[in-house]
Motif scaffolding. Structure first.
Motif, PDB file in Angstrom:
ATOM      1  N   LEU A 293     -26.909  47.420 -82.093  1.00 39.82           N
ATOM      2  CA  LEU A 293     -27.655  46.867 -83.213  1.00 39.82           C
ATOM      3  C   LEU A 293     -29.153  46.809 -82.897  1.00 39.82           C
ATOM      4  O   LEU A 293     -29.551  46.759 -81.732  1.00 39.82           O
ATOM      5  N   PRO A 294     -29.999  46.808 -83.917  1.00 40.47           N
ATOM      6  CA  PRO A 294     -31.446  46.702 -83.692  1.00 40.47           C
ATOM      7  C   PRO A 294     -31.791  45.439 -82.907  1.00 40.47           C
ATOM      8  O   PRO A 294     -31.234  44.365 -83.160  1.00 40.47           O
ATOM      9  N   GLY A 295     -32.696  45.584 -81.955  1.00 35.69           N
ATOM     10  CA  GLY A 295     -33.154  44.437 -81.186  1.00 35.69           C
ATOM     11  C   GLY A 295     -32.262  44.038 -80.035  1.00 35.69           C
ATOM     12  O   GLY A 295     -32.615  43.141 -79.268  1.00 35.69           O
ATOM     13  N   ASP A 296     -31.083  44.694 -79.888  1.00 32.43           N
ATOM     14  CA  ASP A 296     -30.176  44.319 -78.804  1.00 32.43           C
ATOM     15  C   ASP A 296     -30.518  45.133 -77.561  1.00 32.43           C
ATOM     16  O   ASP A 296     -29.874  46.132 -77.242  1.00 32.43           O
ATOM     17  N   ALA A 297     -31.564  44.705 -76.856  1.00 31.27           N
ATOM     18  CA  ALA A 297     -32.064  45.448 -75.704  1.00 31.27           C
ATOM     19  C   ALA A 297     -31.351  45.005 -74.434  1.00 31.27           C
ATOM     20  O   ALA A 297     -30.855  43.890 -74.337  1.00 31.27           O
ATOM     21  N   GLY A 298     -31.321  45.909 -73.449  1.00 30.22           N
ATOM     22  CA  GLY A 298     -30.699  45.588 -72.180  1.00 30.22           C
ATOM     23  C   GLY A 298     -30.589  46.816 -71.317  1.00 30.22           C
ATOM     24  O   GLY A 298     -31.427  47.712 -71.383  1.00 30.22           O
ATOM     25  N   SER A 299     -29.523  46.880 -70.518  1.00 30.20           N
ATOM     26  CA  SER A 299     -29.320  48.006 -69.620  1.00 30.20           C
ATOM     27  C   SER A 299     -27.920  48.567 -69.831  1.00 30.20           C
ATOM     28  O   SER A 299     -27.025  47.894 -70.336  1.00 30.20           O
ATOM     29  N   TYR A 300     -27.737  49.817 -69.418  1.00 34.91           N
ATOM     30  CA  TYR A 300     -26.443  50.475 -69.600  1.00 34.91           C
ATOM     31  C   TYR A 300     -26.162  51.417 -68.429  1.00 34.91           C
ATOM     32  O   TYR A 300     -27.075  51.850 -67.715  1.00 34.91           O
ATOM     33  N   ALA A 301     -24.878  51.728 -68.247  1.00 30.50           N
ATOM     34  CA  ALA A 301     -24.435  52.804 -67.360  1.00 30.50           C
ATOM     35  C   ALA A 301     -23.309  53.497 -68.103  1.00 30.50           C
ATOM     36  O   ALA A 301     -22.268  52.893 -68.387  1.00 30.50           O
ATOM     37  N   SER A 302     -23.535  54.755 -68.467  1.00 28.44           N
ATOM     38  CA  SER A 302     -22.605  55.475 -69.333  1.00 28.44           C
ATOM     39  C   SER A 302     -21.988  56.661 -68.610  1.00 28.44           C
ATOM     40  O   SER A 302     -22.648  57.320 -67.798  1.00 28.44           O
ATOM     41  N   PRO A 303     -20.723  56.978 -68.919  1.00 22.64           N
ATOM     42  CA  PRO A 303     -20.121  58.190 -68.370  1.00 22.64           C
ATOM     43  C   PRO A 303     -20.624  59.421 -69.128  1.00 22.64           C
ATOM     44  O   PRO A 303     -21.291  59.298 -70.165  1.00 22.64           O
ATOM     45  N   ALA A 304     -20.294  60.591 -68.643  1.00 23.76           N
ATOM     46  CA  ALA A 304     -20.566  61.814 -69.384  1.00 23.76           C
ATOM     47  C   ALA A 304     -19.700  61.810 -70.643  1.00 23.76           C
ATOM     48  O   ALA A 304     -18.503  61.512 -70.589  1.00 23.76           O
ATOM     49  N   VAL A 305     -20.294  62.118 -71.780  1.00 23.96           N
ATOM     50  CA  VAL A 305     -19.556  62.027 -73.041  1.00 23.96           C
ATOM     51  C   VAL A 305     -20.125  63.004 -74.061  1.00 23.96           C
ATOM     52  O   VAL A 305     -21.338  63.207 -74.144  1.00 23.96           O
ATOM     53  N   ASP A 306     -19.226  63.627 -74.790  1.00 24.02           N
ATOM     54  CA  ASP A 306     -19.593  64.475 -75.928  1.00 24.02           C
ATOM     55  C   ASP A 306     -19.585  63.558 -77.145  1.00 24.02           C
ATOM     56  O   ASP A 306     -18.545  63.000 -77.499  1.00 24.02           O
ATOM     57  N   LEU A 307     -20.736  63.388 -77.761  1.00 27.29           N
ATOM     58  CA  LEU A 307     -20.905  62.313 -78.740  1.00 27.29           C
ATOM     59  C   LEU A 307     -21.378  62.839 -80.095  1.00 27.29           C
ATOM     60  O   LEU A 307     -22.203  63.745 -80.160  1.00 27.29           O
ATOM     61  N   LEU A 308     -20.834  62.258 -81.150  1.00 27.35           N
ATOM     62  CA  LEU A 308     -21.325  62.452 -82.514  1.00 27.35           C
ATOM     63  C   LEU A 308     -21.827  61.101 -82.981  1.00 27.35           C
ATOM     64  O   LEU A 308     -21.072  60.125 -83.023  1.00 27.35           O
ATOM     65  N   GLY A 309     -23.113  61.012 -83.291  1.00 24.82           N
ATOM     66  CA  GLY A 309     -23.673  59.709 -83.603  1.00 24.82           C
ATOM     67  C   GLY A 309     -24.596  59.727 -84.799  1.00 24.82           C
ATOM     68  O   GLY A 309     -24.998  60.787 -85.298  1.00 24.82           O
ATOM     69  N   ILE A 310     -24.913  58.533 -85.243  1.00 24.55           N
ATOM     70  CA  ILE A 310     -25.852  58.368 -86.347  1.00 24.55           C
ATOM     71  C   ILE A 310     -26.802  57.232 -85.995  1.00 24.55           C
ATOM     72  O   ILE A 310     -26.392  56.225 -85.384  1.00 24.55           O
ATOM     73  N   ALA A 311     -28.076  57.415 -86.311  1.00 31.56           N
ATOM     74  CA  ALA A 311     -29.095  56.387 -86.092  1.00 31.56           C
ATOM     75  C   ALA A 311     -29.759  56.080 -87.425  1.00 31.56           C
ATOM     76  O   ALA A 311     -30.069  56.995 -88.196  1.00 31.56           O
TER      77      ALA A 311
END
Length: 280
Positions: A81-99
């Motif tokens: 969601l907008p404004g939800d800042a932080g950190s991440y660690a993601s695996p390799a992924v084939d992604l279909l997304g919308i912004a």
């Protein structure tokens, strides 16, 4: 290229498999193969939804809204969601997304508060997946009518609102097991390596009730009690094998009367059989 699309292209690190933007540039559909990565996440004005098509693995996020720590599988989507800042660690992924840029689409911003329950978990929903796939297929075939992405994003937001209403609030976050108790746990496992240990025994070793211990250990290490126990034993076994000990003796010393079960557990943790490890 619209500003939002250009920004997403920069973030991917190399050209995406494809992007399609709405007429006003405030909605972008993106398909990309992301390598495993970690870093900062979140944007003050953008809602992002990503559906895993292939790949996946452990996903870790720590943001203002809470902590997400799950295994991302194909068919599941992640919502930021907008404004939800932080950190991440993601695996390799084939992604279909919308912004969606909520500055250009304020009607989306008005729907954000009800979506908060969705932001700290992964979800699987055939409607979300079907709408995203339909938008992508139409865009690829150059068959989008004017306003198609706007209409599609409205359907997605409506469906997200329905899911949020059906989703129970996540349980309160557990306090991670302290460093002192983690050391106590490791020392207990080492001292009772050959014994049959269950969750109750591990919890008692650090003075906790079993269910609370399981949650606290997962919060601290990302592992269940059984996985933590197995990994601790296998790392000891790996060291013993390198010192020249016989596989059968190491298996017994690590609490495994059945060498084949020991071999299977060792391979899961260390990536090869005990006999191959001993040759290193």
């Amino acid at each position: 290229m619209p500003a939002l699309a250009a920004q997403l292209q920069r973030e991917t690190g190399h050209p995406a498999l494809g992007t399609h933007a709405s007429d006003d540039g405030g909605i972008v559909l993106l398909r990309h193969r992301f390598e495993a990565s970690e870093g900062r996440m979140g944007h003050p004005d953008q809602l992002r939804l990503g559906l895993a098509l292939a790949g996946g693995g452990p996903l870790h996020q720590r943001t203002a809204l809470g902590r997400l720590q799950e295994r991302w599988r194909p068919g599941q989507f992640n919502l930021v969601l907008p404004g939800d800042a932080g950190s991440y660690a993601s695996p390799a992924v084939d992604l279909l997304g919308i912004a969606i840029d909520t500055r250009l689409h304020p009607q989306a911003a008005q729907l954000l508060a009800p979506l908060l329950p969705l932001a700290t978990r992964l979800h699987e929903d055939p409607v979300i997946a079907s709408v995203l796939q339909a938008l992508w297929s139409s865009a690829q075939a150059d068959a989008c009518l004017p306003g198609f992405l706007q209409q599609g994003s409205a359907v997605l937001l409506h469906r997200l609102g329905q899911l949020a209403g059906q989703t129970p609030a996540p349980p309160p976050a557990s306090t991670p097991l302290s460093a002192r108790r983690l050391r106590q746990l490791e020392e207990f496992i080492d001292a009772h390596r050959a014994e049959a240990l269950d969750v109750a025994a591990l919890a008692a070793a650090v003075g906790m009730e079993a269910s609370a211990f399981g949650r606290a250990l997962r919060a601290a290490s990302g592992q269940s009690p059984y996985v933590f126990l197995t990994r601790r034993r296998m790392h000891w076994a790996a060291s013993a094998l390198l010192q020249g000990y016989v596989v059968t003796d190491v298996a017994l010393a690590a609490g495994y009367a059945n060498p084949s079960k020991f071999s299977a557990a060792f391979r899961r943790v260390m990536g090869c059989t005990p006999s191959m490890w001993g040759l290193r």
